[in-house]
Design an enzyme around this catalytic site. Structure first.
Site, PDB file in Angstrom:
ATOM      1  CG  ASP A  59      53.569  40.436  62.178  1.00 21.77           C
ATOM      2  OD1 ASP A  59      53.865  39.589  61.503  1.00 21.77           O
ATOM      3  OD2 ASP A  59      52.854  41.118  62.076  1.00 21.77           O
ATOM      4  CE1 TYR A  64      53.074  47.366  60.009  1.00 21.04           C
ATOM      5  CE2 TYR A  64      52.711  45.984  61.619  1.00 21.04           C
ATOM      6  CZ  TYR A  64      52.506  46.347  59.928  1.00 21.04           C
ATOM      7  OH  TYR A  64      52.998  44.950  59.202  1.00 21.04           O
ATOM      8  CB  SER A 161      57.494  40.791  54.343  1.00 17.34           C
ATOM      9  OG  SER A 161      55.976  41.359  54.497  1.00 17.34           O
ATOM     10  CG  ASP A 162      55.174  42.525  51.908  1.00 17.21           C
ATOM     11  OD1 ASP A 162      54.802  41.477  51.918  1.00 17.21           O
ATOM     12  OD2 ASP A 162      55.024  43.895  52.028  1.00 17.21           O
ATOM     13  CD  GLN A 187      53.766  39.741  58.128  1.00 20.57           C
ATOM     14  OE1 GLN A 187      53.789  40.741  57.661  1.00 20.57           O
ATOM     15  NE2 GLN A 187      55.209  39.260  58.787  1.00 20.57           N
ATOM     16  CG  LEU A 218      39.832  38.189  56.970  1.00 23.02           C
ATOM     17  CD1 LEU A 218      39.177  38.552  58.648  1.00 23.02           C
ATOM     18  CD2 LEU A 218      38.972  36.954  56.523  1.00 23.02           C
ATOM     19  N   GLY A 219      41.852  40.141  53.070  1.00 21.41           N
ATOM     20  CA  GLY A 219      41.318  41.132  52.086  1.00 21.41           C
ATOM     21  C   GLY A 219      41.001  42.357  52.072  1.00 21.41           C
ATOM     22  NE  ARG A 298      39.022  47.538  62.603  1.00 24.48           N
ATOM     23  CZ  ARG A 298      38.270  48.724  62.871  1.00 24.48           C
ATOM     24  NH1 ARG A 298      37.367  50.063  63.481  1.00 24.48           N
ATOM     25  NH2 ARG A 298      36.562  48.563  62.158  1.00 24.48           N
ATOM     26  CG  ASN A 306      38.826  36.648  62.795  1.00 23.39           C
ATOM     27  OD1 ASN A 306      40.635  37.898  62.607  1.00 23.39           O
ATOM     28  ND2 ASN A 306      37.964  37.358  62.134  1.00 23.39           N
TER      29      ASN A 306
END
Length: 356
Positions: A59, A64, A161-162, A187, A218-219, A298, A306
């Site tokens: 993704d 980005y 998305s959104d 998404q 994971l907020g 990262r 994860n």
């Protein structure tokens, strides 16, 4: 979720025949342009580790890390492009001062796709999302533009998305009636600290045939336990640049309530011998409407950690504690419809006395 999953336990994406991994690799962290991402070498290690474990769902988005994410993926996918499901998004402004270089309109859509194709070094995009709802562009303009891209072969599937649930369901109905390409993916933000999407967005997606792809499961890192009450006074701005803490604060993820939920996640993690991140990710996977949460690692170590979420199992009491700590009110009409009186009237179990 019963039994351990693996990245090659592929799932169908919405109402399509496309098979994707149960965890997707988010690449908003690819590139150090915003001050907190992975450099090229580390991004490559993350990418290779994900693929080595059987992952196939990647993704990204047009802007980005200012476009670096797509550029790096263009390099990384040179030898294995066909075996991957590559998703990107359009909407973000690409040139300051040019209003048509962003938004959901047809001009923005086509120009953004062409730019993404160049950066990704490919001649097609597996999945194109509308990134953010702009409250301006007519839905038939969006849908017809997406369908034209699919018919041209530059895009294979489309998603959104959104966006508000009522707009998404309206768009899906129009697409069906006119024979245009349907939306196959939704998404949205979804985690133990963001469950409001359970009111309408996730049920809508299941009904209309869209696979749910949660971002920030994971907020913004809060559910990993990395933040404390001392971080609550952090000043945030609206830019994605700076630090991950700034992103968490700007998105409203760093609050007293979210830290309280993170405490429960940490307790459960300790009981089952897993990390808080694994527990939080595994919880999102339990929702039957969810297809593939996005991992935004990262470092390679973060990715490896994860991926351990695929092996997490909870007992009934642990699930109940997580649900109780993060519970939300569904609001009207959901609470009313679930009330005993309403169900009694519907089922006939409740006798109604008529007044004379």
């Amino acid at each position: 979720m019963s039994g351990a999953l693996t990245l090659d336990t592929y799932r169908l994406l919405g109402r399509s025949g496309l098979r994707v991994s149960p965890l997707s690799l988010g690449t908003m962290t690819f590139g150090a342009d915003w001050g907190w991402g992975a450099d090229k070498d580390e991004a490559r290690k993350i990418f290779d580790t994900y693929l080595d474990r059987g992952g196939n769902f990647i993704d990204t988005a047009s802007q980005y890390t200012n476009g670096t994410s797509e550029q790096l993926l263009g390099e990384f996918t040179a030898d294995n492009r066909e075996s991957l499901v590559l998703a990107t998004k359009y909407t973000m402004l690409r040139r300051q001062g040019d209003p048509n270089s962003g938004g959901n309109n047809r001009k923005s859509m086509f120009a953004s796709v062409e730019a993404s194709l160049r950066k990704l070094n490919t001649d097609y995009i597996d999945l194109l999302y509308l990134h953010v709802w702009d409250f301006m562009t007519p839905v038939d303009e969006i849908l017809r533009g997406m369908d034209d891209l699919v018919r041209s072969g530059k895009v294979l599937y489309v998603g959104i998305s959104d966006a508000p649930a009522w707009q998404v369901s309206r768009m899906q109905t129009i697409a069906d009636l006119r024979g245009w390409s349907p939306l196959v993916a939704l998404q949205i933000e979804y985690s133990l600290i963001q469950r409001t999407v359970e009111r309408d967005l996730i049920p809508m997606a299941r009904e209309m045939g869209l696979g749910v792809i949660p971002w920030s499961p994971l907020g913004s890192g809060v559910l990993t336990g990395k933040y404390t009450r001392d971080d609550l006074d952090h000043e945030a701005d609206s830019s994605p640049e700076g630090t991950r803490k700034n992103v968490a604060a700007a998105q409203g993820s760093l609050t007293e309530n979210s830290l309280a939920i993170a405490d429960v996640v940490k307790e459960v993690a300790g009981e089952i011998g897993k990390t808080p991140a694994q527990v939080a990710l595994a919880w999102t996977l339990r929702n039957p409407g969810v297809t593939s949460p996005i991992i935004g690692a990262r470092t390679t170590n973060q990715l490896e950690d994860n991926l351990g979420a695929l092996e997490v199992e909870f007992d009934t009491a642990q699930l109940a504690r997580l649900e109780r700590a993060s519970a939300i009110e569904l609001g009207f009409p959901h609470d009313m419809l679930a009330a005993p009186m309403t169900q009694g009237v519907i089922s006939g179990d409740l006798k109604i006395q008529k007044r004379s």
